[in-house]
Motif scaffolding. Structure first.
Motif, PDB file in Angstrom:
ATOM      1  N   SER A   1      -6.880   8.344 -46.139  1.00  0.00           N
ATOM      2  CA  SER A   1      -5.634   8.595 -45.486  1.00  0.00           C
ATOM      3  C   SER A   1      -5.863   9.806 -44.568  1.00  0.00           C
ATOM      4  N   VAL A   2      -6.367  10.827 -44.758  1.00  0.00           N
ATOM      5  CA  VAL A   2      -6.549  11.748 -43.882  1.00  0.00           C
ATOM      6  C   VAL A   2      -6.998  11.407 -42.492  1.00  0.00           C
ATOM      7  N   PHE A   3      -7.789  10.157 -42.430  1.00  0.00           N
ATOM      8  CA  PHE A   3      -8.315   9.659 -41.066  1.00  0.00           C
ATOM      9  C   PHE A   3      -7.114   8.914 -40.478  1.00  0.00           C
ATOM     10  N   MET A   4      -6.192   8.330 -41.458  1.00  0.00           N
ATOM     11  CA  MET A   4      -4.886   7.668 -40.708  1.00  0.00           C
ATOM     12  C   MET A   4      -4.132   8.556 -40.101  1.00  0.00           C
ATOM     13  N   SER A   5      -3.958   9.799 -40.901  1.00  0.00           N
ATOM     14  CA  SER A   5      -2.985  10.829 -40.499  1.00  0.00           C
ATOM     15  C   SER A   5      -3.482  11.335 -39.089  1.00  0.00           C
ATOM     16  N   ILE A   6      -4.983  11.485 -38.692  1.00  0.00           N
ATOM     17  CA  ILE A   6      -5.542  11.752 -37.600  1.00  0.00           C
ATOM     18  C   ILE A   6      -5.240  10.923 -36.430  1.00  0.00           C
ATOM     19  N   GLU A   7      -5.181   9.444 -36.879  1.00  0.00           N
ATOM     20  CA  GLU A   7      -4.749   8.488 -35.858  1.00  0.00           C
ATOM     21  C   GLU A   7      -3.415   8.578 -35.507  1.00  0.00           C
ATOM     22  N   LEU A   8      -2.756   9.066 -36.410  1.00  0.00           N
ATOM     23  CA  LEU A   8      -1.143   9.410 -36.030  1.00  0.00           C
ATOM     24  C   LEU A   8      -1.026  10.320 -35.093  1.00  0.00           C
ATOM     25  N   MET A   9      -1.798  11.583 -35.308  1.00  0.00           N
ATOM     26  CA  MET A   9      -1.669  12.551 -34.254  1.00  0.00           C
ATOM     27  C   MET A   9      -2.161  12.157 -32.882  1.00  0.00           C
ATOM     28  N   LEU A  10      -3.251  11.420 -32.795  1.00  0.00           N
ATOM     29  CA  LEU A  10      -3.770  10.908 -31.769  1.00  0.00           C
ATOM     30  C   LEU A  10      -2.659  10.054 -31.135  1.00  0.00           C
ATOM     31  N   ASN A  11      -1.868   9.213 -31.745  1.00  0.00           N
ATOM     32  CA  ASN A  11      -0.881   8.516 -31.077  1.00  0.00           C
ATOM     33  C   ASN A  11       0.160   9.136 -30.497  1.00  0.00           C
ATOM     34  N   ALA A  12       0.594  10.365 -31.314  1.00  0.00           N
ATOM     35  CA  ALA A  12       1.656  11.184 -30.620  1.00  0.00           C
ATOM     36  C   ALA A  12       1.172  12.002 -29.623  1.00  0.00           C
ATOM     37  N   GLY A  13      -0.133  12.199 -29.452  1.00  0.00           N
ATOM     38  CA  GLY A  13      -0.768  12.942 -28.216  1.00  0.00           C
ATOM     39  C   GLY A  13      -0.439  11.754 -26.978  1.00  0.00           C
ATOM     40  N   ASN A  14      -0.931  10.613 -27.295  1.00  0.00           N
ATOM     41  CA  ASN A  14      -0.922   9.598 -26.209  1.00  0.00           C
ATOM     42  C   ASN A  14       0.773   9.347 -25.788  1.00  0.00           C
ATOM     43  N   LEU A  15       1.496   9.510 -26.912  1.00  0.00           N
ATOM     44  CA  LEU A  15       2.835   9.258 -26.255  1.00  0.00           C
ATOM     45  C   LEU A  15       3.251  10.431 -25.495  1.00  0.00           C
ATOM     46  N   ALA A  16       3.060  11.647 -25.639  1.00  0.00           N
ATOM     47  CA  ALA A  16       3.357  12.631 -24.898  1.00  0.00           C
ATOM     48  C   ALA A  16       2.621  12.685 -23.413  1.00  0.00           C
ATOM     49  N   LEU A  17       1.289  12.290 -23.400  1.00  0.00           N
ATOM     50  CA  LEU A  17       0.686  12.018 -22.253  1.00  0.00           C
ATOM     51  C   LEU A  17       1.229  10.956 -21.346  1.00  0.00           C
ATOM     52  N   ILE A  18       1.685   9.664 -21.795  1.00  0.00           N
ATOM     53  CA  ILE A  18       2.263   8.857 -21.001  1.00  0.00           C
ATOM     54  C   ILE A  18       3.549   9.487 -20.365  1.00  0.00           C
ATOM     55  N   SER A  19       4.329  10.024 -21.431  1.00  0.00           N
ATOM     56  CA  SER A  19       5.609  10.534 -20.858  1.00  0.00           C
ATOM     57  C   SER A  19       5.542  11.292 -19.739  1.00  0.00           C
ATOM     58  N   PHE A  20       4.645  12.215 -19.916  1.00  0.00           N
ATOM     59  CA  PHE A  20       4.239  13.350 -18.800  1.00  0.00           C
ATOM     60  C   PHE A  20       3.892  12.544 -17.592  1.00  0.00           C
ATOM     61  N   ALA A  21       3.059  11.626 -17.651  1.00  0.00           N
ATOM     62  CA  ALA A  21       2.691  10.854 -16.667  1.00  0.00           C
ATOM     63  C   ALA A  21       3.784  10.137 -15.827  1.00  0.00           C
ATOM     64  N   GLN A  22       4.704   9.691 -16.552  1.00  0.00           N
ATOM     65  CA  GLN A  22       5.600   8.898 -16.020  1.00  0.00           C
ATOM     66  C   GLN A  22       6.627   9.857 -15.194  1.00  0.00           C
ATOM     67  N   ARG A  23       7.061  10.904 -16.130  1.00  0.00           N
ATOM     68  CA  ARG A  23       7.717  12.080 -15.500  1.00  0.00           C
ATOM     69  C   ARG A  23       7.342  12.461 -14.167  1.00  0.00           C
ATOM     70  N   PHE A  24       5.895  12.888 -13.974  1.00  0.00           N
ATOM     71  CA  PHE A  24       5.593  13.419 -12.921  1.00  0.00           C
ATOM     72  C   PHE A  24       4.903  12.583 -11.837  1.00  0.00           C
TER      73      PHE A  24
END
Lengths: 170, 102
Positions: B32-55
């Motif tokens: 379960s801890v591992f899956m939560s880490i995957e969640l955090m990685l995904n959130a990072g991905n979302l932010a990354l994509i959003s910033f890439a699209q923004r700039f």
């Protein structure tokens, strides 16, 4: 105007799904259900990637995450069948399901409204998207970032060998 | 694209990342801890994509590929370690694996 409101509705739906399933992953004690909820999170995020027009990210999200990593998780969980263990803090709420739905919808609408408010404060120009094509991403990956791109293959190879070595019986 | 999606994405990313952190702190089960880490990685991905699209920077969209590769490698090795752990003490509870605690 109609298209925009449709986009909003779609986004709100995807965001609610993502938050709800993420909350399930974070707080559920049933590991198999948590993996399935994680699939829902990944697919919702892929939908959001499609909505902000980055189809490449959506594609690898579905292929790599929902397709590969979570299947691996599912296999390992079914292999190990870990016992359901008590968490340190027990939930005080009896009816968590409907409460979670309400919380998810509220959170989604809350940050949607916050985003709207940010736009009225700072002006839409501050948040305007600049578009680029997928070809640009590909050529960037294979020119500026060629070395890291090739190194990922070595990383994956090492991970495969390491996983086999660790998991095999003596 | 409507500009409202940029701050909305960042806030969504924040929410998912926070849920991931809470999951890591909440669970004792390693999977379960591992899956939560995957969640955090995904959130990072979302932010990354959003910033890439923004700039309008295509590097961010390419970086997501690297994040996912590392996540895949991490999942492979981590799950192998859990299998090994389970074989040795037939549990994957993190509290039970505390030899290195000193």
């Amino acid at each position: 105007m109609k298209l925009i409101s449709l986009q909003y509705a779609f986004y709100a739906f995807l965001a609610t799904m993502a938050i709800l399933s993420a909350a399930y992953v974070a707080f559920s004690r049933k590991t198999v259900y948590a993996v399935l909820a994680l699939v829902v999170t990944m697919l919702s995020l892929a939908g959001i990637f499609l909505l902000i027009q980055s189809p490449f990210a959506a594609l690898i999200q579905v292929f790599v995450y929902a397709g590969a990593i979570l299947v691996l998780f599912l296999y390992v969980i079914m292999l190990l069948n870990p016992r359901q263990t008590d968490v340190t803090i027990r939930s005080m709420v009896e009816h968590r399901g409907p409460m979670l739905v309400v919380a998810g919808v509220l959170t989604a609408s809350f940050f949607f409204l916050t985003a709207k408010w940010l736009i009225t404060v700072y002006g839409a120009d501050e948040f305007q998207f600049k578009e680029f094509s997928l070809i640009e991403v590909a050529s960037r990956l294979l020119s500026d970032y060629l070395l890291p791109f090739e190194l990922t293959s070595i990383l994956l190879l090492m991970a495969i060998i390491g996983a086999v070595l660790i998991a095999k019986r003596n | 694209m409507d500009p409202v999606f940029f701050p909305a994405n960042l806030l969504l990313s924040l929410a998912i990342f926070s849920l991931g952190v809470m999951g890591v702190l909440w669970h004792r089960n390693a999977l379960s801890v591992f899956m939560s880490i995957e969640l955090m990685l995904n959130a990072g991905n979302l932010a990354l994509i959003s910033f890439a699209q923004r700039f309008g920077d295509s590097a961010g969209a390419g970086l997501v590929l690297f994040v996912m590769t590392v996540a895949a490698a991490e999942a492979g090795v981590g799950l192998a370690i859990f299998i090994r752990l389970y074989r040795q003490r037939s549990t994957v509870e993190l509290d039970k694996a505390d030899e290195l605690q000193g």
